[in-house]
Design an enzyme around this catalytic site. Structure first.
Site, short mmCIF file in Angstrom:
data_model
loop_
_atom_site.label_atom_id
_atom_site.label_comp_id
_atom_site.label_asym_id
_atom_site.label_seq_id
_atom_site.Cartn_x
_atom_site.Cartn_y
_atom_site.Cartn_z
N THR A 35 43.63 -20.88 -22.73
CA THR A 35 42.20 -20.91 -23.00
C THR A 35 41.53 -19.58 -22.63
OG1 THR A 35 41.84 -21.88 -20.82
CG2 THR A 35 41.95 -23.41 -22.65
N ALA A 74 43.60 -21.42 -12.43
CA ALA A 74 44.25 -21.84 -13.68
C ALA A 74 44.27 -23.37 -13.81
CB ALA A 74 45.68 -21.31 -13.72
N TYR A 141 40.20 -35.39 -15.10
CA TYR A 141 39.99 -34.02 -14.64
C TYR A 141 39.72 -34.00 -13.14
CZ TYR A 141 37.54 -29.69 -13.66
OH TYR A 141 37.13 -28.52 -13.08
#
Ligand code: UDP
Length: 328
Positions: A35, A74, A141
């Site tokens: 990304t 990350a 998440y």
């Protein structure tokens, strides 16, 4: 002696890398570019286009540099996506961090600064969140970040490594001159989407208008990316001076509704745009607002860009200078 920045090509990581380089540190960046953007990595840093889950490549990097600390950005970071692809989040966030920690343990790296998130708290209702609020993630998440925090905690207990987990609220804004900024593909965050709606007439939907908040839309706490990365510099330097491990909230303490974001973007750009009201986005709590006194008191964090307007102005400057984002 060098600092390894994992995820240094991403939105927040790239701002941090530039700040570290500006203060004269020797910086090594590992980023798989899932990304992130190569163009966003400061040319003064040594760049490795590797996935931290690739243990062989990671060990080679650790062999090649005398690392004094790791700063770990990350990860996948989208709440909505995590609800649809939970296992991707556990694989790319938790499993990859396990590999990173194993290599750090073997090379006896003494310090870690870790990007965590307010999503570890779940849905706290109207309570402002302190670091003592019990974490109860309500999406994969947040769950993945909490699992990473816990792994780090227990590893630190066993090895003597010290760490700081930085629980970010909503990060937005850009390098003040508009030369670095936020470029997710696809973009999912409200401020860049609203800026694009205003500057490029892109469609804009508010997800949910029936939340128990004053205007029915979700409330979030926005922190400028420059203030956020400055907090990481403070954390790193405190660890290097012998500070104990700690967890810090990073937010402004002010909550803004999604409706207020729309008005603020329109004010900054001077260009109103149409808003559609859609269903709630799964995984979203109604309100997340930080108490971030702890980092202000303990590390002397003093945000320079606390107004929502300053955050949006810098985001607009980035978008105006880079209408198509980064070139890669
Ligand atoms: N949001 C929205 N429309 C969009 C993108 C986001 O209404 O196009 C809402 C989202 O549902 C949440 C808030 O904006 O209530 C902040 O979401 P974002 O993805 O920016 O950050 P998050 O809080 O998930 O970290």
């Amino acid at each position: 002696m060098s600092i390894l920045v994992c995820g240094g090509a991403g939105y927040i990581g790239s701002h941090f890398v530039r700040m570290l380089c500006d203060q004269g540190d020797d910086v090594v960046v590992a980023d798989a570019l899932f990304t992130g953007h190569r163009e966003a990595v400061d040319p003064r840093a040594t760049f490795y286009p590797i996935n931290i889950a690739d243990e062989v490549a990671l060990r080679e990097l650790f062999e090649a540099h005398d690392l004094q600390a790791v700063v770990h950005f990350a990860a996948y970071s989208q709440v909505g996506e995590s609800m649809k692809k939970p296992l991707d989040y556990f694989e790319n966030n938790v499993a990859a961090t396990l590999t990173l920690l194993q290599v750090m343990r073997d090379f006896q790296i003494p310090h870690l600064v870790f990007s965590s998130t307010a999503a570890v708290y779940g849905d706290p209702g109207n309570e402002d969140l302190t670091e003592k609020t019990p974490p109860r993630p309500m999406n994969p998440y947040g769950e993945s970040k909490l699992a990473m925090e816990r792994m780090i905690h227990w590893m630190a207990e066993a090895t003597g490594m010290t760490y700081m987990s930085m629980r970010y609220f909503n990060v937005a804004g850009a390098w003040p001159d508009g030369t670095l900024g936020e470029d997710h593909r696809p973009e999912t965050h409200i401020i860049p989407i609203a800026v694009n709606a205003s500057l490029k007439s892109r469609p804009f939907t508010i997800f949910g208008s029936d939340y128990p908040t004053p205007d029915g839309t979700c409330v979030r706490d926005y922190v400028h990316v420059m203030d956020l990365v400055a907090a990481h510099l403070l954390a790193l330097s405190a660890l290097q001076k012998g500070a104990a491990s700690s967890i810090y909230n990073l937010g402004s303490g002010s909550g803004y509704s999604n409706g207020a974001i729309v008005r603020a973007v329109e004010e900054v750009t001077g260009v109103p745009f149409p808003v559609t009201y859609g269903p709630r986005r799964p995984g979203d709590p109604a309100r997340l607002v930080a108490v971030s006194q702890k980092i202000r008191q303990e590390l002397g964090w003093t945000p320079q860009y606390e107004s929502l307007r300053a955050i949006i102005e810098s985001a607009v400057r980035w978008h105006r200078a880079h209408p198509e984002g980064y070139s890669d």
